[in-house]
Design an enzyme around this catalytic site. Structure first.
Site, PDB file in Angstrom:
ATOM      1  N   GLU A 115       0.944   4.050   1.755  1.00 30.28           N
ATOM      2  CA  GLU A 115       1.458   4.590   3.019  1.00 30.28           C
ATOM      3  C   GLU A 115       2.665   3.774   3.490  1.00 30.28           C
ATOM      4  O   GLU A 115       3.666   4.314   3.976  1.00 30.28           O
ATOM      5  CB  GLU A 115       0.386   4.524   4.123  1.00 30.28           C
ATOM      6  N   CYS A 128      -2.187  -0.114   7.584  1.00 29.14           N
ATOM      7  CA  CYS A 128      -1.499   1.161   7.310  1.00 29.14           C
ATOM      8  C   CYS A 128      -1.722   2.127   8.471  1.00 29.14           C
ATOM      9  O   CYS A 128      -0.814   2.864   8.858  1.00 29.14           O
ATOM     10  CB  CYS A 128      -2.006   1.774   6.008  1.00 29.14           C
ATOM     11  N   HIS A 158       0.842  -1.184   0.000  1.00 31.71           N
ATOM     12  CA  HIS A 158       0.000   0.000   0.000  1.00 31.71           C
ATOM     13  C   HIS A 158       0.890   1.251   0.000  1.00 31.71           C
ATOM     14  O   HIS A 158       2.057   1.205   0.397  1.00 31.71           O
ATOM     15  CB  HIS A 158      -0.904  -0.004   1.230  1.00 31.71           C
ATOM     16  N   CYS A 182      -5.783   2.054   5.493  1.00 34.51           N
ATOM     17  CA  CYS A 182      -6.588   0.859   5.795  1.00 34.51           C
ATOM     18  C   CYS A 182      -6.475   0.464   7.263  1.00 34.51           C
ATOM     19  O   CYS A 182      -5.490   0.756   7.946  1.00 34.51           O
ATOM     20  CB  CYS A 182      -6.199  -0.299   4.882  1.00 34.51           C
TER      21      CYS A 182
HETATM   22  C1  AOF Z   1      -4.442   1.679   1.772  1.00 32.21           C
HETATM   23  N1  AOF Z   1      -3.442   2.036   0.941  1.00 32.21           N
HETATM   24  O1  AOF Z   1      -2.445   2.015  -1.061  1.00 32.21           O
HETATM   25  C2  AOF Z   1      -4.530   0.974  -0.872  1.00 32.21           C
HETATM   26  C3  AOF Z   1      -5.587   0.647  -0.004  1.00 32.21           C
HETATM   27  O2  AOF Z   1      -6.076  -6.750  -0.746  1.00 32.21           O
HETATM   28  P1  AOF Z   1      -5.524  -5.785   0.258  1.00 32.21           P
HETATM   29  O3  AOF Z   1      -5.229  -6.400   1.590  1.00 32.21           O
HETATM   30  O4  AOF Z   1      -4.352  -5.015  -0.296  1.00 32.21           O
HETATM   31  O5  AOF Z   1      -6.674  -4.725   0.561  1.00 32.21           O
HETATM   32  C4  AOF Z   1      -7.342  -4.048  -0.454  1.00 32.21           C
HETATM   33  C5  AOF Z   1      -8.129  -2.902   0.122  1.00 32.21           C
HETATM   34  O6  AOF Z   1      -7.234  -1.964   0.710  1.00 32.21           O
HETATM   35  C6  AOF Z   1      -8.911  -2.143  -0.914  1.00 32.21           C
HETATM   36  O7  AOF Z   1     -10.187  -2.678  -1.130  1.00 32.21           O
HETATM   37  C7  AOF Z   1      -8.973  -0.774  -0.290  1.00 32.21           C
HETATM   38  O8  AOF Z   1      -9.967  -0.769   0.707  1.00 32.21           O
HETATM   39  C8  AOF Z   1      -7.642  -0.656   0.417  1.00 32.21           C
HETATM   40  N2  AOF Z   1      -6.653  -0.035  -0.471  1.00 32.21           N
HETATM   41  N3  AOF Z   1      -5.528   1.038   1.297  1.00 32.21           N
HETATM   42  O9  AOF Z   1      -4.350   1.921   2.991  1.00 32.21           O
HETATM   43  C9  AOF Z   1      -3.421   1.705  -0.349  1.00 32.21           C
HETATM   44  N4  AOF Z   1      -4.539   0.635  -2.181  1.00 32.21           N
HETATM   45 ZN    ZN Z   2      -3.155   0.007   3.759  1.00 30.31          ZN
END
Ligand code: AOF
Ligand code: ZN
Length: 375
Positions: free
Chosen positions: A54, A89, A52, A79
Site C-alpha cells: 500500500e 498502512c 509494504h 497493517c
Molecule cells: C501490509 N502490506 O505489503 C504486507 C503486510 O515486519 P513488518 O513490520 O513489515 O510487518 C510484517 C507484517 O505485516 C506481516 O506479518 C503481515 O501481518 C503484514 N504484511 N501488511 O499492510 C504489506 N506485506
Molecule cells: Zn502495511
C-alpha cells in the site's frame, strides 16, 4: 460495475504474485489504486518484506492530490502496526484521502488482525471485506500455515513418467520431463522461500537446487539439506553458491569440522531418538520459526513415502511426461500398506498446465481448511 472491481482486484493479485517467494517471512501483497475507473497506481511488497504494498502504491503517485476520493484494491488487510517512519498502512491510506478500500484477506498477524480494517471504518472509509478471498488467498497458503500451524506450507515436486516412475531401474532419471517443464519447475522454486532435499538425492543426482531462469537467479530459495549422517561433502554442487545465502543443514550426527569452511552453512542437530514424524515436525517447526512460509521439497521416493504416509504434504506438484517406464522403474512413492479405499489420502486437483506433451497437475490435500495452491 462488479466486473471492474473484479478486474482491479485480479490486477492486485497479479502484483502480489510478482512478489511471491521474495518477501522473506512477510506475505506478498498486491495493491492497486484506481480513480474514475482508471489506473492511478499499483505496488507490491518489497524484497524482504518492506516497503509494504500500500505504501509503495501511495508513494508511486507523484501528485498526492489525485489520491483524494480514489479506490484501493489490496490482497491483504492493511497493517495497523507502524513502519520505521512511525505510520501504519491503514494510517497512510486515511491520510491520502482514499475513500474506499477493497480487501481480500484478513491479516492473521496479531498486530493487525482486523485492527487495520476497524481503523479505516472509524475514519469513515468504506471497506469491502473478503472481496475475492478465494482467489487472493492463493498468495497466503504459506503465511497462513506458518501463523496457524507453526509449519511451512509443504509442496512436494515430482517429475515422473506417464506411469508415475521417477527413474529407470538403473537409477537414470535425466530427463524424464521436458525442458519447458523443467523451466517451470525453476519458476516454482523462485516462488518458494526454501527448497529441501536429502543426502540420497544429492549423492545420486548432484543437483544445484537453485533457480536458473534468466533474471530470476536472485529469487533462488534458501536451501535446506537433510543429511542425517553427514554424508555429503562440500564438493557437491548444492554447496556451490554464486549467490551467497544461508544453507540449513539438519543432521543427527555432529562432526566438528564438517563444512566449517562454508560460513553460510548453518548446522542444526536433530535428536537421533526422534521417530520419523517427530523428526520432520521438529524440522518444519524450526523452519517456521526462521520465517519460512513456503517450502518446496524435491527428493526421491524414500522421503516422498515418509512425507506422504505421515500426511505432511499440503500440495503435490506432479510433472508427468508421455513416456512409459514400466514396473521395473523407480516409483515416486513406495508401499503405503493401505487396506481400505476410504483410508486413502485424497489430493484434489486445483490446476492443470500443459508443457508440450508434459502435464503439470497441482493437487492439494482436501482435509485442510481453506488452503490454496501455487499459481
Ligand atoms: C501490509 N502490506 O505489503 C504486507 C503486510 O515486519 P513488518 O513490520 O513489515 O510487518 C510484517 C507484517 O505485516 C506481516 O506479518 C503481515 O501481518 C503484514 N504484511 N501488511 O499492510 C504489506 N506485506
Ligand atoms: Zn502495511
Amino acid at each position: 460495475m462488479l466486473a471492474n472491481h473484479t478486474k482491479w482486484m485480479n490486477f492486485a493479485i497479479l502484483q502480489g504474485l510478482r512478489s511471491k517467494g521474495a518477501t522473506g517471512k512477510n506475505p506478498p501483497v498486491g495493491c492497486v489504486i484506481v480513480k474514475n475507473d482508471m489506473l492511478l497506481s499499483y505496488g507490491r511488497t518489497g524484497v524482504s518484506g518492506r516497503p509494504h504494498a500500500e505504501e509503495e502504491a501511495i508513494n508511486n503517485v507523484s501528485d498526492k492530490k489525485y489520491l483524494l476520493g480514489s479506490l484501493m484494491y489490496v490482497t491483504l488487510e492493511p497493517c495497523a502496526h507502524k513502519n520505521k517512519n512511525g505510520v501504519s498502512c491503514a494510517e497512510q491510506i486515511y491520510k491520502s484521502g482514499i475513500k474506499e478500500v477493497f480487501v481480500s484477506c484478513i491479516d492473521p498477524d496479531n498486530r493487525t488482525n482486523r485492527k487495520g480494517i476497524d481503523f479505516l471504518k472509524k475514519k469513515d472509509i468504506k471497506v469491502h471485506e473478503n472481496f475475492m478471498t478465494g482467489e487472493a488467498s492463493k498468495l497466503y497458503n504459506g503465511f497462513f500455515s506458518r501463523i496457524f500451524y507453526k509449519k511451512p506450507y509443504i509442496s512436494l515436486k515430482i517429475a515422473c513418467s506417464l506411469d508415475g516412475k521417477i527413474a529407470l531401474k538403473n537409477n537414470k532419471s535425466k530427463w524424464i520431463t521436458n525442458e519447458l517443464s523443467r523451466s517451470y519447475s525453476h519458476f516454482l522454486r523462485s516462488q518458494n522461500d526454501a527448497i529441501m532435499t536429502s543426502s540420497s538425492t544429492i549423492l545420486n543426482d548432484n543437483p544445484r537446487m537453485n533457480c536458473r531462469l534468466n533474471g530470476l537467479e536472485r529469487r533462488s530459495p534458501t536451501k535446506i539439506i537433510l543429511d542425517r549422517y553427514l554424508k555429503v561433502s562440500s564438493n557437491y554442487k548444492i554447496y556451490d553458491q554464486s549467490i551467497k545465502s544461508d544453507i540449513f543443514l539438519y543432521s543427527v550426527l555432529q562432526k566438528k569440522h564438517h563444512l566449517n569452511e562454508n560460513k553460510f552453512v548453518k548446522k542444526i542437530k536433530v535428536d537421533k531418538k526422534l521417530n520419523n514424524e517427530d523428526f520432520f515436525n521438529f524440522i518444519f517447526k524450526d523452519l517456521a520459526s526462521k520465517g519460512i512460509n513456503n517450502l518446496l521439497i524435491e527428493t526421491g521416493s524414500i522421503i516422498n513415502t515418509l512425507l506422504l504416509s505421515l500426511n505432511l504434504v499440503d500440495e503435490l506438484l506432479i510433472f508427468r511426461s508421455g513416456n512409459i517406464i514400466g514396473n521395473d522403474g523407480l516409483p515416486f512413492v513406495n508401499k503405503l500398506n493401505f487396506l481400505e479405499i476410504n483410508q486413502l489420502t485424497n489430493y484434489k486437483i486445483s490446476s492443470l498446465k500443459t508443457f508440450e506433451d508434459n502435464i503439470l497437475e497441482i493437487r492439494n490435500l482436501t482435509n485442510k481448511d481453506n488452503r490454496c495452491s501455487q499459481v
